[in-house]
Design a protein around this motif. Structure first.
Motif, PDB file in Angstrom:
ATOM      1  N   ALA A  50      -6.085  -4.725 -17.098  1.00  0.00           N
ATOM      2  CA  ALA A  50      -6.963  -6.176 -17.498  1.00  0.00           C
ATOM      3  C   ALA A  50      -8.647  -5.601 -17.361  1.00  0.00           C
ATOM      4  N   SER A  51      -8.800  -4.705 -16.718  1.00  0.00           N
ATOM      5  CA  SER A  51     -10.350  -4.123 -16.642  1.00  0.00           C
ATOM      6  C   SER A  51     -11.052  -3.549 -17.956  1.00  0.00           C
ATOM      7  N   ASP A  52     -10.091  -3.465 -19.009  1.00  0.00           N
ATOM      8  CA  ASP A  52     -10.452  -2.777 -20.269  1.00  0.00           C
ATOM      9  C   ASP A  52     -11.189  -1.560 -20.081  1.00  0.00           C
ATOM     10  N   GLY A  53     -10.767  -0.694 -19.160  1.00  0.00           N
ATOM     11  CA  GLY A  53     -11.347   0.617 -19.076  1.00  0.00           C
ATOM     12  C   GLY A  53     -12.475   0.560 -18.023  1.00  0.00           C
ATOM     13  N   ALA A  54     -12.733  -0.266 -17.360  1.00  0.00           N
ATOM     14  CA  ALA A  54     -14.012  -0.469 -16.381  1.00  0.00           C
ATOM     15  C   ALA A  54     -13.603   0.370 -15.068  1.00  0.00           C
ATOM     16  N   TYR A  55     -12.244   0.436 -14.874  1.00  0.00           N
ATOM     17  CA  TYR A  55     -11.863   1.171 -13.870  1.00  0.00           C
ATOM     18  C   TYR A  55     -10.180   1.462 -13.909  1.00  0.00           C
ATOM     19  N   ARG A  56      -9.678   2.296 -12.806  1.00  0.00           N
ATOM     20  CA  ARG A  56      -8.438   2.714 -12.898  1.00  0.00           C
ATOM     21  C   ARG A  56      -8.205   2.383 -11.296  1.00  0.00           C
ATOM     22  N   LEU A  57      -7.316   1.338 -11.144  1.00  0.00           N
ATOM     23  CA  LEU A  57      -6.887   1.114  -9.635  1.00  0.00           C
ATOM     24  C   LEU A  57      -5.450   1.716  -9.111  1.00  0.00           C
ATOM     25  N   GLU A  58      -5.714   2.644  -8.050  1.00  0.00           N
ATOM     26  CA  GLU A  58      -4.563   3.327  -7.583  1.00  0.00           C
ATOM     27  C   GLU A  58      -4.407   2.789  -6.078  1.00  0.00           C
ATOM     28  N   VAL A  59      -3.035   2.823  -5.398  1.00  0.00           N
ATOM     29  CA  VAL A  59      -2.709   2.544  -4.375  1.00  0.00           C
ATOM     30  C   VAL A  59      -2.455   3.652  -3.366  1.00  0.00           C
ATOM     31  N   ALA A  60      -2.880   3.614  -2.060  1.00  0.00           N
ATOM     32  CA  ALA A  60      -2.501   4.635  -1.079  1.00  0.00           C
ATOM     33  C   ALA A  60      -1.752   3.850   0.130  1.00  0.00           C
ATOM     34  N   LEU A  61      -0.553   4.112   0.533  1.00  0.00           N
ATOM     35  CA  LEU A  61       0.166   3.549   1.449  1.00  0.00           C
ATOM     36  C   LEU A  61      -0.287   3.715   2.749  1.00  0.00           C
ATOM     37  N   LEU A  62      -0.602   2.602   3.710  1.00  0.00           N
ATOM     38  CA  LEU A  62      -0.784   2.611   5.138  1.00  0.00           C
ATOM     39  C   LEU A  62       0.391   3.006   6.001  1.00  0.00           C
ATOM     40  N   PRO A  63       0.600   2.960   7.138  1.00  0.00           N
ATOM     41  CA  PRO A  63       1.786   3.118   8.064  1.00  0.00           C
ATOM     42  C   PRO A  63       2.262   1.589   7.992  1.00  0.00           C
ATOM     43  N   ARG A  64       3.201   1.491   8.513  1.00  0.00           N
ATOM     44  CA  ARG A  64       4.190   0.129   8.475  1.00  0.00           C
ATOM     45  C   ARG A  64       3.589  -0.849   9.457  1.00  0.00           C
ATOM     46  N   ASP A  65       3.233  -0.422  10.618  1.00  0.00           N
ATOM     47  CA  ASP A  65       2.944  -1.295  11.636  1.00  0.00           C
ATOM     48  C   ASP A  65       1.226  -1.623  11.748  1.00  0.00           C
ATOM     49  N   ALA A  66       0.869  -2.974  11.975  1.00  0.00           N
ATOM     50  CA  ALA A  66      -0.553  -2.922  11.769  1.00  0.00           C
ATOM     51  C   ALA A  66      -1.603  -2.389  12.630  1.00  0.00           C
ATOM     52  N   PRO A  67      -1.083  -2.035  13.989  1.00  0.00           N
ATOM     53  CA  PRO A  67      -1.865  -1.013  14.866  1.00  0.00           C
ATOM     54  C   PRO A  67      -2.196   0.325  14.238  1.00  0.00           C
ATOM     55  N   SER A  68      -1.043   0.783  13.842  1.00  0.00           N
ATOM     56  CA  SER A  68      -1.291   2.096  13.114  1.00  0.00           C
ATOM     57  C   SER A  68      -2.035   1.997  11.816  1.00  0.00           C
TER      58      SER A  68
END
Length: 427
Positions: A50-68
């Motif tokens: 939807a950004s029409d080439g303004a950016y490419r959004l990639e994800v990186a996974l965090l640990p499962r539990d909130a404190p980590s």
């Protein structure tokens, strides 16, 4: 000599050519996400397109539990890691990140856009020091779940608000359990905070204070004693179940599927869990048909309950090389239609109120309107930069539940919070 000059020219030109090649494409933004069923990765792809080439959004996974998750993000941000652009942050950690200057300032126009028609509880959880410091994303809240057959036998009218006293009495009379989170973990803080807030008080008097020496604990109050009395009454009535001191949300959900189930306070995941159990053949449909849901119990009769608020907020890193694009991506992520789709695919309720009106959401989640109402009433946990210290102190002094007393637990908690924040005690 001519050959050396040619080699030098090649050495200089090659990096420039590589840079030109790298700059030809859109910048890549990295969004650190909490684990889910793939919905955030899908949203990232949709927003990239939807950004029409303004950016490419990639994800990186965090640990499962909130404190980590917090630990990993804090470590990276403390090192001014520029690889983080966006991050999914658990609401209790928002003040700490803000106070440490880990978050880029939310522009006024963005703040106006992302709080329009958004649940009050979700906005409160994204706020520190009277300023919006992160973008509200999906939100969560606890409901009072009940067995219809039990409520009917007890003579409770569940179309009207009920109190903790009423459900404790009903559970004792019907010889059934009330599933609550009594384990020594964050879920215990969630329960105590909801009780205190519902009784008109707060765990901290001045949670946005940035000097730990000046933070004032306020559990030793009428509201704190009311909260402690409810826990004491529940344990005295013997309705918390045999696993009360170790019970977390999953144990509670299992309890509620059993023969002795009566009432439960828990997050909406229990509905998808129950439906999955029926599909797998491990739970009878008649059990799920007996599920009912209502607003979180009142701590004081006639006083509006303040249910827990959970979920995820979106923070833009202060060290991002593309903060403007990161805020643009955040606005794309939280669009109501994307939140509705995310709710359907991953089961995480939206913070955007309009998303609850989606016909598919209404069909899949018959308690959707109640969740929306609960999010409007919900109260966040203490919005303090020292949340870990406060929560850990409370867990130590209010566990096990059978040891909670209105005469001693609130005062002991206040004292430990104060001693820890002033360096006189270690956790």
């Amino acid at each position: 000599m001519r050959r050396r000059a040619a080699l030098l020219a090649l050495v200089l030109v090659a990096p420039l050519a590589a840079c030109a090649s790298a700059e030809a494409g859109p910048p890549t933004l990295t969004w650190y996400i909490n684990p889910d069923s793939g919905g955030q990765a899908r949203i990232a792809q949709e927003c990239s397109e939807a950004s029409d080439g303004a950016y490419r959004l990639e994800v990186a996974l965090l640990p499962r539990d909130a404190p980590s998750q917090r630990e990993q993000l804090v470590r990276r941000l403390a090192a001014a890691d520029t690889s983080i652009d966006l991050m999914s942050i658990d609401p209790p950690f928002v003040p700490e990140f803000s106070n440490a200057d880990f978050l880029a300032d939310v522009p006024d126009d963005v703040a106006d856009a992302v709080t329009q028609d958004v649940a009050e509880g979700a906005v409160a959880a994204a706020t520190f020091g009277d300023e919006l410091v992160v973008v509200p994303f999906w939100a969560n809240t606890q409901l009072l779940w009940y067995r219809k057959s039990v409520a009917e036998a007890a003579g409770l009218d569940m179309t009207q608000p009920v109190t903790w006293d009423q459900i404790i009495e009903a559970a004792a009379d019907q010889d059934v359990t009330i599933a609550v989170q009594g384990t020594r973990a964050e879920s215990l803080t969630v329960w105590v905070n909801a009780l205190v807030e519902s009784a008109g008080g707060h765990i901290l008097e001045n949670p946005d204070e940035e000097d730990p020496q000046q933070v004032t604990a306020s559990l030793d109050s009428d509201a704190g004693r009311t909260a402690a009395q409810i826990i004491a009454d529940l344990t005295a009535a013997g309705v918390g179940g045999a696993q009360l001191s170790n019970a977390d949300e999953d144990i509670n959900a299992s309890m509620f599927e059993g023969d002795s189930a009566g009432f439960m306070v828990n997050w909406p995941f229990v509905w998808q869990r129950a439906k999955t159990g029926v599909e797998a053949g491990s739970l009878d449909q008649s059990v799920v048909d007996d599920y009912g849901w209502a607003m979180y119990p009142q701590a004081v009769e006639g006083e509006q309950a303040r249910p827990p608020i959970g979920g995820v907020t979106l923070g833009v890193s202060a060290f991002s090389e593309h903060p403007d694009l990161a805020f643009e991506a955040a606005q794309c992520i939280v669009q109501p239609e994307k939140q509705a789709e995310y709710y359907l695919s991953d089961g995480n309720p939206p913070g955007a109120l309009a998303a609850f009106d989606d016909p598919e959401v209404q069909e899949a989640f018959p308690m959707a309107d109640l969740i929306r109402e609960s999010l409007q009433q919900a109260a966040p946990r203490p919005q303090t930069p020292f949340y870990n210290e406060v929560s850990s102190s409370l867990q130590r002094t209010w566990h096990p539940p059978r040891g909670v007393s209105p005469d001693s637990s609130p005062g002991r908690a206040d004292q430990l919070v104060t001693d820890v924040l002033q360096g006189r005690s270690l956790l």
